[in-house]
Scaffold this active site. Sequence first.
Site, PDB file in Angstrom:
ATOM      1  N   ASP A  53      37.738  44.016  48.465  1.00  0.00           N
ATOM      2  CA  ASP A  53      37.902  43.964  46.905  1.00  0.00           C
ATOM      3  C   ASP A  53      36.323  43.706  46.428  1.00  0.00           C
ATOM      4  OD1 ASP A  53      40.364  43.989  47.654  1.00  0.00           O
ATOM      5  OD2 ASP A  53      41.060  42.537  46.256  1.00  0.00           O
ATOM      6  N   SER A  85      39.228  37.094  45.281  1.00  0.00           N
ATOM      7  CA  SER A  85      38.893  37.873  44.309  1.00  0.00           C
ATOM      8  C   SER A  85      38.625  37.154  42.933  1.00  0.00           C
ATOM      9  CB  SER A  85      39.819  39.079  44.000  1.00  0.00           C
ATOM     10  OG  SER A  85      39.681  39.865  45.211  1.00  0.00           O
ATOM     11  N   ARG A 119      46.056  35.423  40.404  1.00  0.00           N
ATOM     12  CA  ARG A 119      44.780  35.344  40.781  1.00  0.00           C
ATOM     13  C   ARG A 119      44.063  36.464  40.198  1.00  0.00           C
ATOM     14  NH1 ARG A 119      48.790  37.886  44.519  1.00  0.00           N
ATOM     15  NH2 ARG A 119      49.032  40.221  44.116  1.00  0.00           N
ATOM     16  N   ASP A 120      43.006  36.778  40.686  1.00  0.00           N
ATOM     17  CA  ASP A 120      42.016  37.871  40.254  1.00  0.00           C
ATOM     18  C   ASP A 120      41.512  37.770  38.755  1.00  0.00           C
ATOM     19  OD1 ASP A 120      44.226  40.255  42.140  1.00  0.00           O
ATOM     20  OD2 ASP A 120      42.253  39.153  42.840  1.00  0.00           O
ATOM     21  N   GLN A 123      34.939  40.749  48.693  1.00  0.00           N
ATOM     22  CA  GLN A 123      35.685  40.011  49.609  1.00  0.00           C
ATOM     23  C   GLN A 123      35.303  40.310  51.129  1.00  0.00           C
ATOM     24  OE1 GLN A 123      38.599  37.635  49.147  1.00  0.00           O
ATOM     25  NE2 GLN A 123      37.035  37.452  47.856  1.00  0.00           N
TER      26      GLN A 123
END
Length: 163
Positions: free
Chosen positions: A5, A54, A116-117, A21
């Site tokens: 990612d 991420s 996340r992210d 990542q």
Amino acid sequence: GNLADPNGLVLYEGEYHLFHQQDGTWGHAISSDMVHWKRQETALEHDAQGLAMSGSCVVDGANTSGLVTGGGMVAVYTSTEGGEAQSLAYSTDRGRSWRRFSGNPVIPNDGRKDFRDPKVFWHEDSTSPSSAPPTSRPGATPVTSARASARTPPCGSAPTSSP
């Protein structure tokens, strides 16, 4: 190593920085032309907050974060210890070294399974960084800087001075 990612592509002081990542860390490469890339030391390793998953990276030329006097880069990423949460790291030396914010996590997990992210982008109307909510479920589409591309400087970098 594994290239997974993308976490951020920013232009800072004449260099493009690609973060990605790599086995729960943030790999890092730089380029002057976006064709030829040079690997750098890992930007974010595992630490007491767990993996560095991420997120996104922005240039904070106006020090709106209060972390990079004189300008620098700020990374917003998912940490994993005790459940997914959002944390900050910053660099004041053109991305060659990174420091974790001492108050991490800055957005603790409120009990969600998938938290996340985080995506951060410059919001010109308020002249401050904005954060889209982290992905809250598998398959959810986070708000990204592409939605603000008409107002966002190239590569998500913040202006270096106020308009």
